[in-house]
Design a protein around this motif. Structure first.
Motif, PDB file in Angstrom:
ATOM      1  N   LEU A   1       5.687  -2.878  -2.333  1.00 30.50           N
ATOM      2  CA  LEU A   1       5.347  -2.627  -0.933  1.00 30.50           C
ATOM      3  C   LEU A   1       6.179  -1.483  -0.362  1.00 30.50           C
ATOM      4  O   LEU A   1       5.653  -0.583   0.295  1.00 30.50           O
ATOM      5  N   ILE A   2       7.481  -1.511  -0.627  1.00 30.82           N
ATOM      6  CA  ILE A   2       8.358  -0.450  -0.121  1.00 30.82           C
ATOM      7  C   ILE A   2       7.996   0.884  -0.758  1.00 30.82           C
ATOM      8  O   ILE A   2       8.008   1.935  -0.099  1.00 30.82           O
ATOM      9  N   GLY A   3       7.646   0.846  -2.040  1.00 36.84           N
ATOM     10  CA  GLY A   3       7.302   2.067  -2.755  1.00 36.84           C
ATOM     11  C   GLY A   3       5.887   2.562  -2.512  1.00 36.84           C
ATOM     12  O   GLY A   3       5.479   3.573  -3.086  1.00 36.84           O
ATOM     13  N   ARG A   4       5.111   1.848  -1.705  1.00 31.94           N
ATOM     14  CA  ARG A   4       3.753   2.243  -1.301  1.00 31.94           C
ATOM     15  C   ARG A   4       2.745   2.152  -2.445  1.00 31.94           C
ATOM     16  O   ARG A   4       1.688   2.798  -2.425  1.00 31.94           O
ATOM     17  N   ASP A   5       3.066   1.343  -3.448  1.00 33.98           N
ATOM     18  CA  ASP A   5       2.120   1.108  -4.540  1.00 33.98           C
ATOM     19  C   ASP A   5       1.117   0.028  -4.188  1.00 33.98           C
ATOM     20  O   ASP A   5       0.005   0.008  -4.707  1.00 33.98           O
ATOM     21  N   VAL A   6       1.515  -0.912  -3.330  1.00 34.07           N
ATOM     22  CA  VAL A   6       0.588  -1.888  -2.760  1.00 34.07           C
ATOM     23  C   VAL A   6       0.750  -1.838  -1.248  1.00 34.07           C
ATOM     24  O   VAL A   6       1.812  -1.435  -0.742  1.00 34.07           O
ATOM     25  N   VAL A   7      -0.297  -2.233  -0.538  1.00 32.03           N
ATOM     26  CA  VAL A   7      -0.269  -2.165   0.925  1.00 32.03           C
ATOM     27  C   VAL A   7      -0.897  -3.426   1.503  1.00 32.03           C
ATOM     28  O   VAL A   7      -1.681  -4.118   0.842  1.00 32.03           O
ATOM     29  N   ARG A   8      -0.545  -3.679   2.753  1.00 32.95           N
ATOM     30  CA  ARG A   8      -1.151  -4.771   3.531  1.00 32.95           C
ATOM     31  C   ARG A   8      -2.106  -4.138   4.539  1.00 32.95           C
ATOM     32  O   ARG A   8      -1.675  -3.355   5.395  1.00 32.95           O
ATOM     33  N   THR A   9      -3.392  -4.478   4.432  1.00 35.18           N
ATOM     34  CA  THR A   9      -4.374  -3.836   5.295  1.00 35.18           C
ATOM     35  C   THR A   9      -5.568  -4.755   5.506  1.00 35.18           C
ATOM     36  O   THR A   9      -5.815  -5.666   4.706  1.00 35.18           O
ATOM     37  N   HIS A  10      -6.314  -4.534   6.596  1.00 35.19           N
ATOM     38  CA  HIS A  10      -7.547  -5.283   6.820  1.00 35.19           C
ATOM     39  C   HIS A  10      -8.608  -4.769   5.847  1.00 35.19           C
ATOM     40  O   HIS A  10      -8.875  -3.569   5.782  1.00 35.19           O
ATOM     41  N   LEU A  11      -9.231  -5.708   5.130  1.00 31.52           N
ATOM     42  CA  LEU A  11     -10.251  -5.282   4.183  1.00 31.52           C
ATOM     43  C   LEU A  11     -11.319  -6.370   4.078  1.00 31.52           C
ATOM     44  O   LEU A  11     -12.043  -6.595   5.049  1.00 31.52           O
ATOM     45  N   MET A  12     -11.397  -7.081   2.963  1.00 35.35           N
ATOM     46  CA  MET A  12     -12.457  -8.066   2.775  1.00 35.35           C
ATOM     47  C   MET A  12     -12.456  -9.087   3.915  1.00 35.35           C
ATOM     48  O   MET A  12     -11.415  -9.601   4.299  1.00 35.35           O
TER      49      MET A  12
ATOM     50  N   VAL B   1      -2.174   0.392   7.854  1.00 30.52           N
ATOM     51  CA  VAL B   1      -1.431  -0.533   7.017  1.00 30.52           C
ATOM     52  C   VAL B   1      -0.331  -1.166   7.857  1.00 30.52           C
ATOM     53  O   VAL B   1       0.119  -0.595   8.854  1.00 30.52           O
ATOM     54  N   GLN B   2       0.071  -2.362   7.443  1.00 29.87           N
ATOM     55  CA  GLN B   2       1.205  -3.035   8.060  1.00 29.87           C
ATOM     56  C   GLN B   2       2.455  -2.699   7.245  1.00 29.87           C
ATOM     57  O   GLN B   2       2.505  -2.945   6.042  1.00 29.87           O
ATOM     58  N   LEU B   3       3.444  -2.137   7.915  1.00 24.22           N
ATOM     59  CA  LEU B   3       4.607  -1.615   7.205  1.00 24.22           C
ATOM     60  C   LEU B   3       5.619  -2.698   6.860  1.00 24.22           C
ATOM     61  O   LEU B   3       5.791  -3.671   7.596  1.00 24.22           O
ATOM     62  N   PRO B   4       6.336  -2.502   5.725  1.00 26.00           N
ATOM     63  CA  PRO B   4       7.513  -3.320   5.482  1.00 26.00           C
ATOM     64  C   PRO B   4       8.510  -3.097   6.616  1.00 26.00           C
ATOM     65  O   PRO B   4       8.498  -2.024   7.232  1.00 26.00           O
ATOM     66  N   PRO B   5       9.349  -4.080   6.964  1.00 27.53           N
ATOM     67  CA  PRO B   5       9.639  -5.279   6.159  1.00 27.53           C
ATOM     68  C   PRO B   5       8.625  -6.398   6.257  1.00 27.53           C
ATOM     69  O   PRO B   5       8.822  -7.433   5.625  1.00 27.53           O
ATOM     70  N   ARG B   6       7.539  -6.261   7.025  1.00 25.16           N
ATOM     71  CA  ARG B   6       6.485  -7.269   7.025  1.00 25.16           C
ATOM     72  C   ARG B   6       5.983  -7.458   5.595  1.00 25.16           C
ATOM     73  O   ARG B   6       5.624  -6.493   4.908  1.00 25.16           O
ATOM     74  N   GLY B   7       5.989  -8.693   5.124  1.00 26.55           N
ATOM     75  CA  GLY B   7       5.469  -8.979   3.793  1.00 26.55           C
ATOM     76  C   GLY B   7       6.484  -8.933   2.682  1.00 26.55           C
ATOM     77  O   GLY B   7       6.127  -9.188   1.526  1.00 26.55           O
ATOM     78  N   LEU B   8       7.744  -8.632   2.986  1.00 28.22           N
ATOM     79  CA  LEU B   8       8.768  -8.650   1.945  1.00 28.22           C
ATOM     80  C   LEU B   8       9.252 -10.081   1.720  1.00 28.22           C
ATOM     81  O   LEU B   8       9.168 -10.935   2.595  1.00 28.22           O
ATOM     82  N   TRP B   9       9.799 -10.317   0.541  1.00 27.30           N
ATOM     83  CA  TRP B   9      10.219 -11.657   0.139  1.00 27.30           C
ATOM     84  C   TRP B   9      11.293 -12.211   1.072  1.00 27.30           C
ATOM     85  O   TRP B   9      12.282 -11.556   1.357  1.00 27.30           O
ATOM     86  N   ARG B  10      11.035 -13.425   1.562  1.00 26.79           N
ATOM     87  CA  ARG B  10      11.980 -14.167   2.391  1.00 26.79           C
ATOM     88  C   ARG B  10      12.415 -13.359   3.613  1.00 26.79           C
ATOM     89  O   ARG B  10      13.573 -13.426   4.046  1.00 26.79           O
TER      90      ARG B  10
END
Length: 367
Positions: free
Chosen positions: A68-79, A169-178
């Motif tokens: 997520l931090i490296g922008r290889d995966v993202v959090r976004t509205h889709l399906m 996209v929703q940026l980190p730290p949203r979605g990071l572990w713990r």
């Protein structure tokens, strides 16, 4: 197999478990697993970690955070207009194909609030506000939009812009572990360094065809109604028709036609299925219109209520929560002694994972 071959629910269950990496944990890189699954539903930020823990050998949650931090995966509205965790490549390739659906779903909720609003003008205003590349919360964005539309429902403006009109996209730290963090949005193009892929100019819908193949790889055999339930998209029957010569066909117990990739795994229905803990809104359940292959109709409501569930012999047999670092399991029906033992062992592993190995407490309640 001929088009009249019938696959019963148990055969479909084992196929789903195999495609969803729930029959055997996979030795895949995390990014490859996210791609194979077609993304993970992720409106609850910590849930994808459990989903991947149940599917991958030696899953390290820090790896997903790094992606997520490296922008290889993202959090976004889709399906289905829900927040999904997807690879950057899929976000760029798929987003334009979802545009019309996203708009219609927002309008379905806020049609009265947005009646008469020029959506092209709203999109232009949103892009202008976000042009500096700075992340903004919904409140910050709608505050700026209210200068142009002071009497329009701010929530409606923000939802239409963020979920539909301007790819975000929703940026980190949203979605990071713990990690607990609010939603901050930035344009997908700014975050990934390029615009989304355009739709096919000749109307061939190659993206739709690719989506059909990807869906069947992760969810098949399945009906076109299942495909639509997963994606929320209309117009896919034409894409299915275009690639039908590549596919094989079956029937389920109700007579529905099921399509599949010819070389995709369809395990023996008697293949043992291990206990698996699933997160809230897991697509292994939500990815179908007919969910009877994995959950009884009597319990179908759990799949849309955000309940975390446990699979026993491949089917939803319990729900689970966490109370003070203890995994608490509530069976939906009495468990056999072997199933009780297997569930306890897997629950202990989950408790250890969730607590960073601080505890392995598990409690199974009475039915």
């Amino acid at each position: 197999m001929s088009p009249t071959t019938i696959l019963d629910n148990r055969a479909l269950n084992r196929a789903t478990l195999a495609r969803q990496l729930l029959l055997d944990r996979a030795a895949l890189p995390v990014s490859d697993a996210v791609a194979h699954l077609g993304g993970l539903q992720a409106q609850e930020p910590q849930e994808p970690f459990v989903g991947l823990w149940s599917r991958l050998h030696a899953f390290d949650p820090a790896t997903l955070s790094d992606l997520l931090i490296g922008r290889d995966v993202v959090r976004t509205h889709l399906m289905r207009r829900t927040v999904h965790l997807v690879t950057a490549a899929d976000a760029l390739a798929w987003r334009a194909r979802h545009d019309a659906m996203l708009r219609q779903r927002v309008l379905g909720t806020y049609r009265t609030d947005l009646d008469g609003l020029d959506l092209t003008e709203l999109a232009a205003a949103g892009r202008a506000i976000m042009a500096d590349g700075e992340p903004r919360t919904m409140a910050e964005l709608t505050r700026a939009l209210a200068e142009h539309w002071p009497t329009t429902n701010r929530r409606a403006l923000g939802e239409m812009l963020i979920a539909a009109l301007v790819p975000m996209v929703q940026l980190p730290p949203r979605g990071l572990w713990r990690t607990r963090a609010g939603v901050r949005n930035v344009r997908l193009a700014a975050w990934l360094g390029r615009d989304i892929d355009p739709l096919d100019p000749d109307g061939a819908d190659l993206v739709g065809q690719a989506l059909v193949r990807r869906y069947l790889a992760a969810f098949g055999p399945a009906a076109t109604a299942d495909l639509r339930a997963w994606s929320g998209l209309v117009g896919l029957p034409a894409a299915v028709a275009a690639i039908r010569p590549e596919l094989v066909a079956f029937r389920d117990e109700r007579g529905r036609e099921l399509l599949d990739l010819p070389d995709a795994p369809r395990p023996d229905p008697d293949t043992p299925a291990p206990v698996r803990f699933l997160p809230a809104f897991d697509n292994a359940i939500l990815g179908y219109h007919d969910r009877s292959r994995i959950i009884d109709d009597a319990h179908r409501g759990l799949s849309v209520a955000g309940a975390r569930v446990v699979l026993v012999d491949g089917r939803v047999a319990a729900t689970w929560t966490v109370e003070t670092d203890t995994v608490v399991v509530t069976p939906l029906a009495p468990l056999s002694r072997p199933d009780h033992t297997a569930l306890t062992e897997q629950g202990r592993e989950l408790a250890s994972f969730l607590s960073d190995h601080a505890t392995d407490g598990v409690r199974i309640t009475a039915v």
